[in-house]
Design a protein around this motif. Sequence first.
Motif, PDB file in Angstrom:
ATOM      1  N   UNK A 133       0.815  -1.204   0.000  1.00 53.18           N
ATOM      2  CA  UNK A 133       0.000   0.000   0.000  1.00 53.18           C
ATOM      3  C   UNK A 133       0.856   1.266   0.000  1.00 53.18           C
ATOM      4  N   UNK A 134       1.909   1.303   0.791  1.00 53.05           N
ATOM      5  CA  UNK A 134       2.751   2.501   0.847  1.00 53.05           C
ATOM      6  C   UNK A 134       3.402   2.752  -0.510  1.00 53.05           C
ATOM      7  N   UNK A 135       4.010   1.729  -1.091  1.00 49.74           N
ATOM      8  CA  UNK A 135       4.641   1.909  -2.400  1.00 49.74           C
ATOM      9  C   UNK A 135       3.610   2.197  -3.484  1.00 49.74           C
ATOM     10  N   UNK A 136       2.520   1.443  -3.477  1.00 53.25           N
ATOM     11  CA  UNK A 136       1.498   1.622  -4.501  1.00 53.25           C
ATOM     12  C   UNK A 136       0.853   2.986  -4.464  1.00 53.25           C
ATOM     13  N   UNK A 137       0.486   3.442  -3.278  1.00 55.89           N
ATOM     14  CA  UNK A 137      -0.177   4.743  -3.161  1.00 55.89           C
ATOM     15  C   UNK A 137       0.787   5.894  -3.465  1.00 55.89           C
ATOM     16  N   UNK A 138       2.008   5.793  -2.989  1.00 54.03           N
ATOM     17  CA  UNK A 138       2.986   6.856  -3.265  1.00 54.03           C
ATOM     18  C   UNK A 138       3.273   6.948  -4.761  1.00 54.03           C
ATOM     19  N   UNK A 139       3.461   5.802  -5.397  1.00 58.34           N
ATOM     20  CA  UNK A 139       3.727   5.788  -6.842  1.00 58.34           C
ATOM     21  C   UNK A 139       2.518   6.322  -7.615  1.00 58.34           C
ATOM     22  N   UNK A 140       1.340   5.891  -7.225  1.00 58.86           N
ATOM     23  CA  UNK A 140       0.111   6.350  -7.875  1.00 58.86           C
ATOM     24  C   UNK A 140       0.004   7.870  -7.795  1.00 58.86           C
ATOM     25  N   UNK A 141       0.245   8.412  -6.610  1.00 53.76           N
ATOM     26  CA  UNK A 141       0.140   9.856  -6.406  1.00 53.76           C
ATOM     27  C   UNK A 141       1.152  10.608  -7.272  1.00 53.76           C
ATOM     28  N   UNK A 142       2.397  10.150  -7.248  1.00 54.72           N
ATOM     29  CA  UNK A 142       3.454  10.832  -8.001  1.00 54.72           C
ATOM     30  C   UNK A 142       3.195  10.785  -9.504  1.00 54.72           C
ATOM     31  N   UNK A 143       2.866   9.608 -10.020  1.00 57.25           N
ATOM     32  CA  UNK A 143       2.643   9.475 -11.463  1.00 57.25           C
ATOM     33  C   UNK A 143       1.401  10.249 -11.893  1.00 57.25           C
TER      34      UNK A 143
END
Length: 139
Positions: free
Chosen positions: A88-98
């Motif tokens: 969740x941490x990696x997925x949400x952070x990546x989603x937000x940035x992209x």
Amino acid sequence: MFIYAAGRFAFRRPVRGGCCWYICGAGIAGIPVFANGGGSAYALQPTFGYLIGFTLQAAIVGYMSRHISAIARMYLFFINLLGMAVVYVLGLAYFYMISNYVIDIPVTSWNLLLYGAILQAPGDVFYMCGWGIFSGKML
């Protein structure tokens, strides 16, 4: 559920290589193994961070499951919970940035948290409980 199984029972060096090959090799090379196809441009999809998280989750779950002295169902639950948090941490952070900075489709932090985690987490916890019961019987 497969990620928990890969981490707990099969995450050795060949399987780790298999997970990395699946994500980095086959998918990025253009073999349509992902939901929306494949290719190097897939790394710019907002959900690509979850795939990276799945690989790390399998590594963490596998390592921790093998290195605790007495494996109980409660330990497996917390180990899987930690692995889920990594996804969740990696997925949400990546989603937000992209979404916000690369493809310029703004997403608010609240919407990301609500639709990307709060509404999804109960189902994942349900799968973790099921996997904990199943794997506990296999020990």
